[in-house]
Scaffold this motif. Structure first.
Motif, PDB file in Angstrom:
ATOM      1  N   LEU A 186      -6.104  -7.326  -2.809  1.00  0.00           N
ATOM      2  CA  LEU A 186      -5.711  -6.129  -3.571  1.00  0.00           C
ATOM      3  C   LEU A 186      -5.777  -4.876  -2.694  1.00  0.00           C
ATOM      4  O   LEU A 186      -4.928  -3.986  -2.800  1.00  0.00           O
ATOM      5  N   ALA A 187      -6.792  -4.809  -1.813  1.00  0.00           N
ATOM      6  CA  ALA A 187      -6.912  -3.638  -0.922  1.00  0.00           C
ATOM      7  C   ALA A 187      -5.729  -3.561   0.040  1.00  0.00           C
ATOM      8  O   ALA A 187      -5.222  -2.472   0.324  1.00  0.00           O
ATOM      9  N   LEU A 188      -5.276  -4.703   0.528  1.00  0.00           N
ATOM     10  CA  LEU A 188      -4.109  -4.726   1.434  1.00  0.00           C
ATOM     11  C   LEU A 188      -2.846  -4.274   0.708  1.00  0.00           C
ATOM     12  O   LEU A 188      -2.038  -3.523   1.251  1.00  0.00           O
ATOM     13  N   LEU A 189      -2.683  -4.706  -0.536  1.00  0.00           N
ATOM     14  CA  LEU A 189      -1.515  -4.286  -1.314  1.00  0.00           C
ATOM     15  C   LEU A 189      -1.599  -2.788  -1.621  1.00  0.00           C
ATOM     16  O   LEU A 189      -0.584  -2.095  -1.671  1.00  0.00           O
ATOM     17  N   SER A 190      -2.827  -2.278  -1.804  1.00  0.00           N
ATOM     18  CA  SER A 190      -3.008  -0.839  -2.027  1.00  0.00           C
ATOM     19  C   SER A 190      -2.647  -0.055  -0.772  1.00  0.00           C
ATOM     20  O   SER A 190      -1.981   0.982  -0.837  1.00  0.00           O
ATOM     21  N   LEU A 191      -3.066  -0.563   0.384  1.00  0.00           N
ATOM     22  CA  LEU A 191      -2.734   0.100   1.657  1.00  0.00           C
ATOM     23  C   LEU A 191      -1.225   0.085   1.897  1.00  0.00           C
ATOM     24  O   LEU A 191      -0.673   0.996   2.502  1.00  0.00           O
ATOM     25  N   ALA A 192      -0.562  -0.945   1.375  1.00  0.00           N
ATOM     26  CA  ALA A 192       0.899  -1.014   1.487  1.00  0.00           C
ATOM     27  C   ALA A 192       1.584   0.021   0.603  1.00  0.00           C
ATOM     28  O   ALA A 192       2.753   0.343   0.816  1.00  0.00           O
ATOM     29  N   GLY A 193       0.858   0.538  -0.407  1.00  0.00           N
ATOM     30  CA  GLY A 193       1.428   1.578  -1.270  1.00  0.00           C
ATOM     31  C   GLY A 193       2.138   1.033  -2.489  1.00  0.00           C
ATOM     32  O   GLY A 193       3.063   1.658  -3.009  1.00  0.00           O
ATOM     33  N   LEU A 194       1.702  -0.125  -2.971  1.00  0.00           N
ATOM     34  CA  LEU A 194       2.357  -0.711  -4.152  1.00  0.00           C
ATOM     35  C   LEU A 194       1.698  -0.205  -5.432  1.00  0.00           C
ATOM     36  O   LEU A 194       0.472  -0.172  -5.525  1.00  0.00           O
ATOM     37  N   PRO A 195       2.504   0.205  -6.432  1.00  0.00           N
ATOM     38  CA  PRO A 195       1.906   0.555  -7.724  1.00  0.00           C
ATOM     39  C   PRO A 195       1.442  -0.729  -8.415  1.00  0.00           C
ATOM     40  O   PRO A 195       1.988  -1.788  -8.147  1.00  0.00           O
ATOM     41  N   PRO A 196       0.423  -0.685  -9.282  1.00  0.00           N
ATOM     42  CA  PRO A 196      -0.298   0.483  -9.788  1.00  0.00           C
ATOM     43  C   PRO A 196      -1.601   0.753  -9.040  1.00  0.00           C
ATOM     44  O   PRO A 196      -2.576   1.171  -9.649  1.00  0.00           O
ATOM     45  N   LEU A 197      -1.636   0.495  -7.726  1.00  0.00           N
ATOM     46  CA  LEU A 197      -2.866   0.662  -6.949  1.00  0.00           C
ATOM     47  C   LEU A 197      -2.931   2.070  -6.350  1.00  0.00           C
ATOM     48  O   LEU A 197      -1.948   2.812  -6.347  1.00  0.00           O
ATOM     49  N   THR A 198      -4.098   2.422  -5.830  1.00  0.00           N
ATOM     50  CA  THR A 198      -4.350   3.783  -5.341  1.00  0.00           C
ATOM     51  C   THR A 198      -3.381   4.226  -4.242  1.00  0.00           C
ATOM     52  O   THR A 198      -2.965   5.370  -4.194  1.00  0.00           O
ATOM     53  N   GLY A 199      -3.022   3.293  -3.342  1.00  0.00           N
ATOM     54  CA  GLY A 199      -2.181   3.647  -2.200  1.00  0.00           C
ATOM     55  C   GLY A 199      -0.811   4.183  -2.570  1.00  0.00           C
ATOM     56  O   GLY A 199      -0.142   4.819  -1.752  1.00  0.00           O
TER      57      GLY A 199
END
Length: 346
Positions: free
Chosen positions: A246-259
């Motif tokens: 999940l952290a990697l997907l957030s770093l990629a900038g995918l919604p609905p994550l923080t990135g």
């Protein structure tokens, strides 16, 4: 390394960063940058491996050249304007030299060649410091001088950084190098918006630092350095691997994550500034880096090796997850819903 020596180096890092961020005079800012450089060198080379020594040498030479350019830029400005205040950088030549110096310190394209090599030769904890804390003083200097900087130059550097950061990360198998190219790509997003909305750059940097810290600390806990090791790391700490995904997907900038939050705000601001073409281009180029994030995410999610060769299965660890990793992971994954509150603070 001796604990007392480590404490001195970490304290010096904090001191150098604080001096640079809080200074008004160019000489004080330069002093803070030098303290930072000298404090990180022993941490890079502490493993006494030839690659670590090479990384420390490359880092020292690059940072020394960039510091010399910072001094040269400030002296040129003082020669023409008669004062050393950081916020009063008005001479065009000084602005150009300073932008090049900061680009070299940060690792923006075309001064990016040193960063993947240095990160590859450093331990994971030192790599985390290089990717986050060491980036803060140069970004603070950019923030303070942002009204005087050349928007066209920064936009060009930003788009090139996003393109090369994504493109050169595609063929890597070493996770530290992948994270280095990820950092170059993220710096492109920060550089493109600094002239128009400097606070957005800081927000992007803070969120990037949190997400990168989550990934580095998780990798450090599971002792993973290569994609081949990551393929069999699932058995070691399944819940931690899920959070890494999940952290990697957030770093990629995918919604609905923080990135997704900084990218969304930057695209919105660029559109307001009639830079729809630049916004479209940088968004499309970030798809390159999305590929290697998804590749990493796939490797963390795989429960069996992809071929029949006997792989060394790792024993499941019984150590409890670090509280720091738990807090950072929560921020990395769940910050998007409170975006309105963050915007009121920013």
């Amino acid at each position: 390394m001796n604990p007392q020596a480590t404490l001195i180096f970490i304290t010096s890092l904090m001191l150098g960063t604080t001096i640079t961020i809080s200074s008004n005079h160019w000489i004080m800012a330069w002093t803070g940058l030098e303290i930072n450089t000298l404090a990180i060198l022993p941490l890079i080379s502490k493993s006494h491996h030839p690659r670590a020594i090479e990384a420390a040498t490359k880092y020292f030479l690059t940072q020394a050249a960039a510091s010399a350019l910072v001094l040269f830029s400030s002296m040129t400005n003082a020669w023409h304007t008669g004062q050393w205040d950081i916020t009063q950088l008005t001479h065009p030549t000084s602005c150009l030299i300073l932008t090049s110096a900061i680009a070299m310190k940060l690792g923006l394209v075309p001064f990016h060649f040193w960063f993947p090599e240095v990160l590859q030769g450093s331990p994971l904890t030192t790599g985390l410091i290089l990717s986050t804390i060491m980036k803060l003083p140069p970004i603070a200097l950019l923030y303070m001088t942002s009204p005087s900087l050349n928007p066209a130059l920064l936009t060009t550097l930003a788009i090139l950084s996003t393109a090369l950061g994504g493109w050169m990360g595609l063929n890597q198998t070493q996770i530290r190098k992948i994270l280095a190219f990820s950092s170059i790509s993220h710096l492109g997003w920060m550089a493109i918006i600094i002239v128009y909305n400097p606070k957005l750059t800081l927000l992007n940097f803070y969120l990037y630092a949190v997400m990168t810290a989550t990934i580095f600390l998780t990798l450090n806990t599971t002792k993973v350095l290569k994609l081949s090791t990551l393929l069999t790391a699932w058995t070691k700490a399944p819940s931690l691997n899920t959070m890494l995904l999940l952290a990697l997907l957030s770093l990629a900038g995918l919604p609905p994550l923080t990135g997704f939050l900084p990218k969304w705000l930057i695209i919105q601001e660029l559109t307001k500034q009639d830079m729809a073409l630049a916004a479209t281009l940088i968004s499309l180029l970030s798809l390159l880096s999305l590929f290697f994030y998804l590749r990493l995410a796939y490797c963390t999610a795989i429960t069996l090796p992809p071929h029949t060769t006997n792989h060394m299965k790792q024993w499941r660890t019984n150590k409890p997850t670090n509280v720091t990793i738990a807090i950072l992971t929560t921020i990395t994954i769940m910050l998007l819903p409170i975006a309105p509150m963050i915007l009121t603070i920013v």
